[in-house]
Design a protein around this motif. Structure first.
Motif, PDB file in Angstrom:
ATOM      1  N   LEU A  61      15.694   0.096   6.228  1.00 27.31           N
ATOM      2  CA  LEU A  61      15.840   1.263   5.357  1.00 27.31           C
ATOM      3  C   LEU A  61      15.743   2.543   6.176  1.00 27.31           C
ATOM      4  O   LEU A  61      16.523   3.485   5.986  1.00 27.31           O
ATOM      5  CB  LEU A  61      14.760   1.255   4.265  1.00 27.31           C
ATOM      6  CG  LEU A  61      14.799   2.449   3.314  1.00 27.31           C
ATOM      7  CD1 LEU A  61      16.118   2.511   2.571  1.00 27.31           C
ATOM      8  CD2 LEU A  61      13.649   2.398   2.324  1.00 27.31           C
ATOM      9  N   ALA A  74      11.669  -2.430   5.845  1.00 22.61           N
ATOM     10  CA  ALA A  74      11.330  -1.013   6.003  1.00 22.61           C
ATOM     11  C   ALA A  74      12.084  -0.412   7.185  1.00 22.61           C
ATOM     12  O   ALA A  74      12.574   0.723   7.105  1.00 22.61           O
ATOM     13  CB  ALA A  74       9.822  -0.845   6.185  1.00 22.61           C
ATOM     14  N   VAL A  75      12.186  -1.175   8.271  1.00 25.94           N
ATOM     15  CA  VAL A  75      12.903  -0.668   9.450  1.00 25.94           C
ATOM     16  C   VAL A  75      14.384  -0.482   9.122  1.00 25.94           C
ATOM     17  O   VAL A  75      14.985   0.541   9.471  1.00 25.94           O
ATOM     18  CB  VAL A  75      12.717  -1.623  10.651  1.00 25.94           C
ATOM     19  CG1 VAL A  75      13.652  -1.239  11.784  1.00 25.94           C
ATOM     20  CG2 VAL A  75      11.278  -1.579  11.136  1.00 25.94           C
ATOM     21  N   PRO A  79      11.386   7.404   4.896  1.00 25.18           N
ATOM     22  CA  PRO A  79      11.159   6.757   3.601  1.00 25.18           C
ATOM     23  C   PRO A  79       9.686   6.369   3.417  1.00 25.18           C
ATOM     24  O   PRO A  79       9.058   5.870   4.351  1.00 25.18           O
ATOM     25  CB  PRO A  79      12.043   5.516   3.647  1.00 25.18           C
ATOM     26  CG  PRO A  79      12.679   5.471   4.974  1.00 25.18           C
ATOM     27  CD  PRO A  79      12.238   6.626   5.789  1.00 25.18           C
ATOM     28  N   ALA A 123       5.762  -0.878  12.419  1.00 21.42           N
ATOM     29  CA  ALA A 123       6.701  -1.640  11.582  1.00 21.42           C
ATOM     30  C   ALA A 123       7.664  -2.422  12.461  1.00 21.42           C
ATOM     31  O   ALA A 123       7.952  -3.596  12.193  1.00 21.42           O
ATOM     32  CB  ALA A 123       7.473  -0.700  10.655  1.00 21.42           C
ATOM     33  N   VAL A 157      18.595   5.402   6.420  1.00 25.01           N
ATOM     34  CA  VAL A 157      18.354   6.811   6.124  1.00 25.01           C
ATOM     35  C   VAL A 157      18.722   7.672   7.328  1.00 25.01           C
ATOM     36  O   VAL A 157      19.407   8.703   7.203  1.00 25.01           O
ATOM     37  CB  VAL A 157      16.871   7.017   5.737  1.00 25.01           C
ATOM     38  CG1 VAL A 157      16.500   8.486   5.766  1.00 25.01           C
ATOM     39  CG2 VAL A 157      16.599   6.443   4.361  1.00 25.01           C
ATOM     40  N   ALA A 205      10.906  -4.202  -0.079  1.00 17.00           N
ATOM     41  CA  ALA A 205       9.914  -4.142   0.995  1.00 17.00           C
ATOM     42  C   ALA A 205       8.507  -4.106   0.414  1.00 17.00           C
ATOM     43  O   ALA A 205       7.594  -4.770   0.916  1.00 17.00           O
ATOM     44  CB  ALA A 205      10.162  -2.907   1.865  1.00 17.00           C
ATOM     45  N   PRO A 251       3.278   4.347  12.126  1.00 13.02           N
ATOM     46  CA  PRO A 251       3.868   3.377  11.198  1.00 13.02           C
ATOM     47  C   PRO A 251       5.228   2.858  11.656  1.00 13.02           C
ATOM     48  O   PRO A 251       5.510   1.668  11.519  1.00 13.02           O
ATOM     49  CB  PRO A 251       4.010   4.167   9.898  1.00 13.02           C
ATOM     50  CG  PRO A 251       3.003   5.217   9.982  1.00 13.02           C
ATOM     51  CD  PRO A 251       2.886   5.575  11.428  1.00 13.02           C
ATOM     52  N   ARG A 263      15.661   6.074  -0.842  1.00 16.18           N
ATOM     53  CA  ARG A 263      14.314   5.477  -0.874  1.00 16.18           C
ATOM     54  C   ARG A 263      13.806   5.326  -2.301  1.00 16.18           C
ATOM     55  O   ARG A 263      12.608   5.245  -2.536  1.00 16.18           O
ATOM     56  CB  ARG A 263      13.363   6.290  -0.012  1.00 16.18           C
ATOM     57  CG  ARG A 263      13.328   7.738  -0.356  1.00 16.18           C
ATOM     58  CD  ARG A 263      12.614   8.548   0.722  1.00 16.18           C
ATOM     59  NE  ARG A 263      12.855   9.954   0.482  1.00 16.18           N
ATOM     60  CZ  ARG A 263      12.574  10.911   1.333  1.00 16.18           C
ATOM     61  NH1 ARG A 263      12.043  10.633   2.474  1.00 16.18           N
ATOM     62  NH2 ARG A 263      12.814  12.172   1.034  1.00 16.18           N
ATOM     63  N   ILE A 276       8.259   3.981   1.930  1.00 22.71           N
ATOM     64  CA  ILE A 276       7.880   2.573   2.100  1.00 22.71           C
ATOM     65  C   ILE A 276       7.659   2.244   3.572  1.00 22.71           C
ATOM     66  O   ILE A 276       6.828   1.412   3.915  1.00 22.71           O
ATOM     67  CB  ILE A 276       8.957   1.651   1.475  1.00 22.71           C
ATOM     68  CG1 ILE A 276       8.485   0.199   1.442  1.00 22.71           C
ATOM     69  CG2 ILE A 276      10.286   1.733   2.208  1.00 22.71           C
ATOM     70  CD1 ILE A 276       7.400  -0.079   0.474  1.00 22.71           C
ATOM     71  N   SER A 277       8.381   2.941   4.467  1.00 22.00           N
ATOM     72  CA  SER A 277       8.205   2.680   5.895  1.00 22.00           C
ATOM     73  C   SER A 277       6.866   3.201   6.394  1.00 22.00           C
ATOM     74  O   SER A 277       6.417   2.838   7.476  1.00 22.00           O
ATOM     75  CB  SER A 277       9.326   3.332   6.706  1.00 22.00           C
ATOM     76  OG  SER A 277      10.579   2.981   6.182  1.00 22.00           O
ATOM     77  N   VAL A 278       6.246   4.090   5.632  1.00 22.92           N
ATOM     78  CA  VAL A 278       4.889   4.531   5.954  1.00 22.92           C
ATOM     79  C   VAL A 278       3.896   3.544   5.358  1.00 22.92           C
ATOM     80  O   VAL A 278       2.894   3.183   5.974  1.00 22.92           O
ATOM     81  CB  VAL A 278       4.624   5.942   5.383  1.00 22.92           C
ATOM     82  CG1 VAL A 278       3.194   6.363   5.636  1.00 22.92           C
ATOM     83  CG2 VAL A 278       5.586   6.945   5.980  1.00 22.92           C
ATOM     84  N   SER A 336      13.453  -0.227  -1.051  1.00 28.69           N
ATOM     85  CA  SER A 336      12.037   0.140  -1.084  1.00 28.69           C
ATOM     86  C   SER A 336      11.245  -0.851  -1.925  1.00 28.69           C
ATOM     87  O   SER A 336      10.153  -1.270  -1.560  1.00 28.69           O
ATOM     88  CB  SER A 336      11.857   1.542  -1.674  1.00 28.69           C
ATOM     89  OG  SER A 336      12.177   2.517  -0.728  1.00 28.69           O
ATOM     90  N   VAL A 395       0.838   9.380  10.925  1.00 32.54           N
ATOM     91  CA  VAL A 395       1.438   8.932   9.659  1.00 32.54           C
ATOM     92  C   VAL A 395       2.932   8.663   9.754  1.00 32.54           C
ATOM     93  O   VAL A 395       3.509   8.150   8.809  1.00 32.54           O
ATOM     94  CB  VAL A 395       1.169   9.926   8.498  1.00 32.54           C
ATOM     95  CG1 VAL A 395      -0.296   9.970   8.171  1.00 32.54           C
ATOM     96  CG2 VAL A 395       1.714  11.293   8.811  1.00 32.54           C
TER      97      VAL A 395
END
Lengths: 346, 303
Positions: free
Chosen positions: A302, A299-300, B143, A62, A306, A283, A58, A260, B145-147, A280, A54
C-alpha cells in the motif's frame, strides 16, 4: 495577505519583483552563518526525531517483518509459536497466488476502484460546488459553514450515519421506493461507500477550488466576454486552466486519502466484507490475526502504491505540492538567461 | 490572449480576496434570472451538505419505538437516546474524555514541534531546506495502516497497549506534517522586515522570534491548532488498533462499537445520539472559526 494567493504560489502583488530579486541572492550568498545552520538543526531535530520514530521506523520494520512468517502460520494456535522463520519474498509472492492472493487482488481492486470513482465524482461535484459558490454574494458565510459540516463530521460517525440512512427500512430505500440491502455484500454496498465518501469530501475539493477561482481577476472574464466568449468557453479557456494547479494538488491529496480508506467501509459495511475490503482493511485484519508477516507485506504494498501515485502526480502531472516547482522554474529560467548572455558576449 | 498572459493578469490582481463584483454590463432582467438560478443552486448545495447531518439529529431525538418514522421532525420529541448514551453502561463519557485528552495532547505536542520547525524553515538559511520540507510533507502521505502494523507490535513489546501514549505518538505521524506545513506557509507570509529591524536594534534572533514573530503568527498557530485538533479527534484506525480496553477507548471507536442488547437490532437511536455528541463540538468550532479553517485548509491544501 490572503492565503489564496499562496495556494497558487504566486507572490502577493507588489511584493513579487522585489522579493524575487533579493531572495535568491541571499540564499546563493555564502553569507549563511554557521550559527544559523546549527540553530536550524537544533530546531528541526525534535520534529525529525519524532518522524523517524513514527514514520521511518515503522517503514523499515514493516519491510523487515514482511520477510518473516510465524512458524505455523495457518494453525488456529499459530500465534503462540515463538519462532518466526525468514521466508524471503514468500509473503510477497503469495500476493499473487492462492487464496490469500485472491483476497489481496480483490482488496487491491477495491482500493483502486474506490479511489478512481470517488475522486472522479468528487472532482466533478467539487468543481460544480465551487462554480456555484463563486457566483454567490449573499449568504456566503452560511454557505461556507454548511459546506464545512460534512468535512468536520468524523469519518466513523459518517459511516454510522450512512449505515442508518442505508438501512433496509431506512430513509434511502423509502425515498427511492426500493428494497435494496445496501449494507450487505455486493454492488449496492460499493455504491453506499461511494455515496458516503463523496458526500464527505466533495465540499472539501469545492473549497480548495473556490480559493483558486477567487484570485482570477474579473477583468479576464470581462475581456473574454467582449471577445464574445460564452459561459462554457470561459469555463474551458479561463477558469479551468487557471484553477488547474489548485485542482491537481487537491486531487492528489484526495487520491492519497482514498487509497488508504479504512474507517468508512469498516463502520458502514463492516470488516471482512469482500465487496468493500480495501488494502488498509486487509492489512488491519491480518495483523489482528497476528499474521504480522503478511500484514506488513500488505502495508508495504500500500505504501508503494501511494508513493507511486504521489510521484506520478508530482513528476508527470506537475502537481506543485511544496511550491518548490515555481522556484525551480525561476532558477532554470535565470540559468538559461545567464547562459544566453554568456554566449552572446562570447 | 494566451494563457500565460492570463496568468500574468492573475498574478497581479488589485486585491487578493476581492470577490469579482457582478458585472454592470448586464441588463437588469438578466440579473434576476441569474440570481434566481443561483439561489436554487445554493439551496441545493446546502441541502446536500446538511440533509444527512440533519437526519442524524432528527433520528437521535426520536423514541426507540418510532425510530423508523420518516417524518421531518421527531413526532414526540424525546431525549431518551441521549439519556441511554450516558447511562454508564457504554462508558461514553469516559470515551469523550479520552478523545479530548488524546486530541489535546497531540495538538499541543504537534504545535510545539511544528512552531520550531516552521520557524527554522521559514526564517533560517541552511542547507537541504527544501529537502527537509519535502520529506516532512511526504510523510503526511504515509498510509495510517503502515504506521499501525509495525507500531502495534513494538508497543505490545513495550506494554503500551491500552495507554494514551500508544495513540498520541502514532497520531503525531499525521499531526506534525500538518502543523509544520500550515505554520510554514503562514510564517512565510509574515514580513521579515520587522524582525530584521529588531535585530539591527540589538534583539537576538530568539527575542525577535518570541516578541515579534510569535505574536504575529498567533492567528496561524490558532488555525493550525483547530485543524490538528479536528484531525486527531476524528482519528480512527490507530485508536482502534492500539486499544481494546473500553476505559481508554476514544469516542470515534466507542461509537463504532455500540451494540444493542440483541444482535438483531442495532441501537440506531443511540448511535445517532452519540454521533451527534461527537460531532457537535466540531460543528461549533466550524461555525465559530469557519473563516480561519477555510484559510488554513486552502493554505496548506492539506488532507
Amino acid at each position: 495577505m490572503s492565503t489564496d494567493t499562496n495556494l497558487l504560489h504566486q507572490a502577493p502583488p507588489g511584493h513579487l519583483p522585489g522579493k524575487q530579486g533579493s531572495a535568491p541572492k541571499a540564499s546563493a550568498n555564502p553569507g549563511r552563518t554557521p550559527g544559523e545552520g546549527r540553530m536550524a538543526a537544533l530546531l528541526l531535530s525534535p520534529t525529525l526525531l519524532v518522524l523517524a520514530l513514527v514514520i521511518a521506523y515503522p517503514l523499515i520494520s514493516a519491510i523487515h517483518q514482511s520477510l518473516y512468517r510465524a512458524e505455523s502460520g495457518l494453525d488456529a494456535d499459530g500465534f503462540v509459536t515463538e519462532g518466526e522463520a525468514f521466508v524471503g519474498l514468500a509473503n510477497y509472492l503469495d500476493l499473487f497466488a492462492g487464496e490469500s492472493g485472491q483476497r489481496f487482488l480483490n482488496a487491491f481492486g477495491n482500493t483502486t476502484f474506490f479511489t478512481v470513482t470517488t475522486v472522479l465524482l468528487e472532482t466533478v461535484l467539487g468543481l460544480a460546488l465551487a462554480l456555484a459558490m463563486n457566483r454567490a454574494f449573499k449568504g456566503r458565510s452560511f454557505l461556507r459553514a454548511s459546506i464545512l459540516v460534512p468535512w468536520a463530521v468524523p469519518t466513523a460517525v459518517s459511516g454510522l450515519l450512512w449505515r442508518w440512512i442505508f438501512q433496509s427500512d431506512g430513509i434511502a430505500n423509502t425515498l427511492l421506493g426500493s428494497e435494496i440491502l445496501w449494507t450487505a455484500e455486493g454492488t449496492a454496498s460499493k455504491v453506499a461507500v461511494i455515496v458516503a465518501e463523496v458526500w464527505k469530501t466533495a465540499p472539501f475539493i469545492g473549497l480548495l477550488v473556490l480559493a483558486g477561482m477567487q484570485i482570477i481577476p474579473e477583468e479576464v472574464y470581462e475581456a473574454a466576454k467582449i471577445d464574445g466568449a460564452g459561459w462554457w468557453r470561459q469555463l474551458g479557456s479561463i477558469t479551468l486552466p487557471l484553477v488547474k494547479p489548485t485542482l491537481l494538488v487537491a486531487v492528489l491529496f484526495r487520491m492519497l486519502d482514498a487509497l488508504r480508506m479504512f474507517d468508512l467501509p469498516f463502520v458502514l459495511i463492516g470488516p471482512g466484507k469482500e465487496s468493500v475490503e480495501t488494502l488498509s482493511m486487509l492489512a488491519w485484519d491480518e495483523s489482528n490475526q497476528l499474521r504480522y508477516g503478511s500484514a506488513s507485506a500488505f502495508a508495504v504494498v500500500l505504501f508503494l502504491y501511494v508513493a507511486a501515485v504521489a510521484i506520478v502526480f508530482v513528476k508527470v502531472l506537475g502537481a506543485d505540492v511544496t511550491g518548490a516547482r515555481q522556484l525551480g522554474a525561476k532558477r532554470r529560467e535565470r540559468k538559461a538567461h545567464r547562459i544566453q548572455k554568456a554566449e552572446a558576449t562570447r | 490572449m494566451t494563457i500565460s498572459d492570463l496568468r500574468g493578469l492573475a498574478a497581479n490582481p488589485a486585491s487578493g480576496t476581492g470577490n469579482p463584483s457582478s458585472s454592470p454590463l448586464n441588463p437588469k432582467q438578466k440579473r434576476t434570472w441569474r440570481s434566481y438560478s443561483v439561489y436554487v443552486g445554493l439551496a441545493l448545495i446546502i441541502a446536500y451538505c446538511l440533509a444527512p447531518f440533519y437526519w442524524m439529529i432528527v433520528s437521535s431525538l426520536r423514541r426507540t419505538a418510532d425510530i423508523f418514522d420518516n417524518t421531518l421532525l421527531p413526532a414526540p420529541f424525546s431525549l431518551e437516546n441521549y439519556a441511554k448514551v450516558f447511562d454508564g453502561s457504554t462508558m461514553f463519557g469516559q470515551a469523550l474524555l479520552n478523545s479530548l485528552i488524546v486530541a489535546g495532547v497531540t495538538t499541543v505536542a504537534a504545535l510545539i514541534l511544528g512552531i520550531f520547525a516552521a520557524y527554522a524553515i521559514s526564517r533560517l538559511n541552511f542547507r537541504f531546506k527544501s529537502v527537509i520540507l519535502g520529506v516532512i510533507i511526504a510523510t503526511s502521505m504515509f498510509p495510517g495502516i503502515s504506521v499501525v502494523v509495525p507500531l502495534l507490535r513494538f508497543f505490545t513489546d513495550l506494554g503500551w497497549i491500552n495507554t494514551y501514549q500508544a495513540m498520541i505518538i502514532p497520531n503525531l505521524s499525521f499531526a506534525i506534517p500538518l502543523a509544520v506545513w500550515n505554520l510554514t506557509t503562514f510564517m512565510k507570509q509574515l514580513p521579515f522586515d520587522l524582525e530584521e529591524a529588531a535585530m539591527i536594534d540589538g534583539c537576538t534572533k530568539w527575542q525577535a522570534f518570541r516578541k515579534l514573530l510569535l505574536p504575529l503568527a498567533a492567528p496561524g498557530v490558532f488555525t493550525t491548532a483547530i485543524l490538528t485538533f479536528i484531525h486527531s479527534w476524528n482519528e480512527f484506525i490507530i485508536a482502534l488498533s492500539m486499544i481494546n480496553d473500553p476505559k481508554i477507548q476514544t469516542a470515534t471507536v466507542a461509537i463504532s462499537k455500540f451494540t444493542g442488547a440483541t444482535e438483531f437490532q442495532a441501537p440506531f437511536g443511540e448511535q445517532m445520539a452519540a454521533g451527534v455528541i461527537v460531532t457537535v463540538p466540531l460543528v461549533i468550532m466550524v461555525l465559530v472559526f469557519q473563516r480561519r479553517i477555510v484559510e488554513g485548509l486552502t493554505a496548506g491544501a492539506g488532507k
